[in-house]
Design an enzyme around this catalytic site. Structure first.
Site, mmCIF file in Angstrom:
data_model
loop_
_atom_site.group_PDB
_atom_site.id
_atom_site.type_symbol
_atom_site.label_atom_id
_atom_site.label_comp_id
_atom_site.label_asym_id
_atom_site.label_seq_id
_atom_site.Cartn_x
_atom_site.Cartn_y
_atom_site.Cartn_z
ATOM 1 N N HIS A 278 0.840 -1.200 0.000
ATOM 2 C CA HIS A 278 0.000 0.000 0.000
ATOM 3 C C HIS A 278 0.878 1.255 0.000
ATOM 4 C CE1 HIS A 278 -3.676 2.319 1.043
ATOM 5 N NE2 HIS A 278 -2.786 3.101 1.649
ATOM 6 N N GLU A 279 1.815 1.304 0.914
ATOM 7 C CA GLU A 279 2.675 2.484 1.026
ATOM 8 C C GLU A 279 3.597 2.615 -0.190
ATOM 9 O OE1 GLU A 279 1.825 4.665 3.090
ATOM 10 O OE2 GLU A 279 0.497 3.341 4.207
ATOM 11 N N GLU B 186 -5.773 7.742 -3.106
ATOM 12 C CA GLU B 186 -5.560 6.408 -2.546
ATOM 13 C C GLU B 186 -5.626 5.297 -3.591
ATOM 14 O OE1 GLU B 186 -4.678 5.457 0.463
ATOM 15 O OE2 GLU B 186 -4.764 7.413 1.441
ATOM 16 N N HIS C 81 1.852 4.531 -2.774
ATOM 17 C CA HIS C 81 1.945 5.971 -2.550
ATOM 18 C C HIS C 81 3.295 6.501 -3.035
ATOM 19 C CE1 HIS C 81 -1.767 6.652 -0.444
ATOM 20 N NE2 HIS C 81 -1.462 5.859 0.573
#
Length: 172
Positions: free
Chosen positions: A3-4, A32, A7
């Protein structure tokens, strides 16, 4: 981690004339999406078998185990969505229009949980003070649900099948 990493890639690979409109500094509906998209890779055996190994034996993660984990994850998908809707409701109640005088936050969380979820409230936990997205999103947390929908659509229509070519290229 995935997930990170989504980003990070979103920020690193953005190309724009205006830095305030790049990476995660886009409309919340899209901020997101890359991170949610990268979560799909964490569940794809074709990628996992390339690096997920037992710490002492070096044995590759068994496909059967990954399938079982995916099944458990899918079994609770509705509960996960209920949690996201609950978070969005809290965000809307705190930062949306306030038709009545300010209320005790713990009481608000209790009422929303009782009305919109199947979970029991535990007095004294005050978990909402750790929910950092309440500070950053300000009545926009609902966009997290949009991002999950966008990521799912992209994964299913583009990434899921196209990965085969990517993994074949990495082997060569």
């Amino acid at each position: 981690m995935f997930h990170e990493f989504g980003h990070a890639l979103h920020s690193l690979l953005s190309r724009t004339d205006y830095q305030h409109f790049s990476g995660t500094r886009v409309a919340l509906d899209l901020a997101e999406m890359p991170s949610n998209l990268f979560e799909y890779y964490a569940w794809d055996y074709r990628l996992l078998k390339r690096f997920a190994r037992h710490h002492s034996t070096g044995e590759i993660i068994p496909e059967k185990l990954v399938n079982s984990l995916q099944g458990a994850r899918n079994m609770f998908a509705a509960t996960e969505m209920q949690r996201q809707v609950f978070y969005a409701l809290i965000d809307q109640m705190i930062f949306g229009e306030q038709p009545e005088p300010a209320r005790d936050m713990s009481q608000l969380v209790y009422e929303l949980k009782r009305e919109h979820t199947s979970w029991n409230h535990v007095d004294g936990t005050h978990w909402h003070i750790r929910f950092s997205h309440l500070l950053n999103y300000g009545a926009g947390y609902y966009s997290y649900i949009y991002a999950k929908c966008f990521a799912s659509t992209i994964w299913q229509s583009i990434c899921e099948e196209d990965q085969r070519e990517v993994f074949q290229t990495w082997r060569s």
